[in-house]
Design an enzyme around this catalytic site. Structure first.
Site, PDB file in Angstrom:
ATOM      1  N   THR A 110       0.855  -1.185   0.000  1.00  0.00           N
ATOM      2  CA  THR A 110       0.000   0.000   0.000  1.00  0.00           C
ATOM      3  C   THR A 110       0.890   1.232   0.000  1.00  0.00           C
ATOM      4  O   THR A 110       1.499   1.574   1.018  1.00  0.00           O
ATOM      5  CB  THR A 110      -0.934   0.015   1.217  1.00  0.00           C
ATOM      6  OG1 THR A 110      -1.755  -1.154   1.192  1.00  0.00           O
ATOM      7  CG2 THR A 110      -1.828   1.244   1.194  1.00  0.00           C
ATOM      8  N   LYS A 193      -7.630   1.352  -2.789  1.00  0.00           N
ATOM      9  CA  LYS A 193      -7.171   0.868  -1.476  1.00  0.00           C
ATOM     10  C   LYS A 193      -7.029   2.024  -0.483  1.00  0.00           C
ATOM     11  O   LYS A 193      -7.420   1.911   0.687  1.00  0.00           O
ATOM     12  CB  LYS A 193      -5.829   0.159  -1.636  1.00  0.00           C
ATOM     13  CG  LYS A 193      -5.237  -0.379  -0.316  1.00  0.00           C
ATOM     14  CD  LYS A 193      -6.093  -1.478   0.276  1.00  0.00           C
ATOM     15  CE  LYS A 193      -5.626  -1.912   1.669  1.00  0.00           C
ATOM     16  NZ  LYS A 193      -4.266  -2.459   1.699  1.00  0.00           N
TER      17      LYS A 193
END
Length: 324
Positions: A110, A193
């Site tokens: 991420t 995300k």
């Protein structure tokens, strides 16, 4: 297809990566080699001793070596600087590996969309393969059970795009295809995300605060959870990452805050949400407020290296200070 089509490289054997790599080794071709690399060699050695019985496991000394003889590369590392080191270091990075335009690279970390776009474009120019942002959701439990969600910065599988089918096949070894979301172009998976994590991290803190308020006003914690579950406040975090111990049996809090998503990592993910907000002209008021709390929890000895839901311990006794 290239002669190394059955070989896979896996880079990053942290809490999630270790479990994801186990699923890969168990489900990939039994004759294929799994090349593994982590900056902590002990993690590689532990993986080798545990998983060599399922098929060939080869420990290598750099991301370049891992990718050299693999047509599929998977990586999951802490942050954008680590991703750049893995892929773009001129000596040890994948960009220095053997050219292979058919190589498919799934980057599961991420990080911000801009960084992943820069890495992907550099690899494409160098004919190192197709790099796709494929961040995951589901934490350590999802990684262990092979039921992760994948948010994929690529188009949906189609008969005219072989890469999309390979992405789906590899991701299916680690996740649940019903939870695969093809978000469009490079960086779009990370955009999704970051938006999701903005919510999940902020909502977890809201649940912790609401539970603390209700119980201090005299409501039994299990009853309060039932009320929220059957009312307008119902949400995934309350039902599955409930921060009050003993309320939800499978929640980290009921298992000594067993690590699902580390408290310190909340800072990174909320920080990405704040950055993305300002970059798009949105003032991220909720994330900024939550970030200030998690920054304090991340140095609280009761929360360090434990699941982020341990923020409950911090907010219910905020005066406790970490040792100097």
């Amino acid at each position: 297809m290239a002669e190394f089509e059955n070989n896979v490289a896996f880079i990053g054997l942290g809490a999630m990566g270790y479990a994801m790599a186990k699923n890969i080794r168990q489900k990939m071709s039994p004759t294929g080699n799994l090349y593994i690399f982590d900056v902590f060699r002990t993690a590689c050695e532990r993986f080798y001793h545990e998983m060599q019985v399922t098929g060939p496991v080869i420990i290598v000394g750099s991301p370049r070596e891992a990718a050299e003889f693999a047509d599929t590369v998977i990586s999951i590392v802490p942050g954008a600087d680590d991703v750049r080191q893995v892929y773009l270091d001129a000596v040890t990075g994948i960009i220095a590996a053997r050219r292979n335009p058919e190589r498919v690279l799934l980057e599961c970390s991420t990080i911000d969309s801009k960084s992943t776009q820069a890495v992907g474009e550099a690899l494409l120019v160098g004919k190192l393969g197709t790099y796709v942002d494929t961040p995951v959701s589901g934490g350590v439990p999802g990684a262990e059970s092979g039921t992760l969600s994948f948010l994929i910065g690529h188009g949906k599988p189609s008969d005219t795009n072989s890469v999309s089918h390979r992405l789906h096949k590899v991701a299916s070894m680690m996740g649940d295809p019903k939870k695969f979301f093809y978000c469009g172009g490079l960086g779009a998976g990370l955009a999704a995300k970051i938006s999701n994590n903005y919510l999940s991290c902020s909502i977890l803190l809201a649940v912790a605060e609401a539970m603390a308020i209700g119980t201090r006003l005299g409501v039994d914690e299990k009853l309060l959870h039932e009320v929220i579950h059957h009312s307008t406040g119902q949400n995934f975090m309350a039902d599955n990452v409930q921060p009050v111990p003993g309320v939800v049996t499978h929640a980290p809090s009921s298992n000594n805050y067993r690590l699902g998503f580390k408290t310190q990592m909340m800072i990174k993910d909320l920080g990405l949400g704040v950055q993305a907000g300002y970059a798009t002209g949105i003032t991220p008021t909720i994330a900024e407020a939550a970030l200030r709390v998690y920054e304090k929890a991340a140095v609280d000895p009761r929360c360090i290296d434990r699941d982020g839901s341990s923020v409950y311990l911090h907010i219910t006794n905020p005066t406790r200070k970490s040792p100097e």
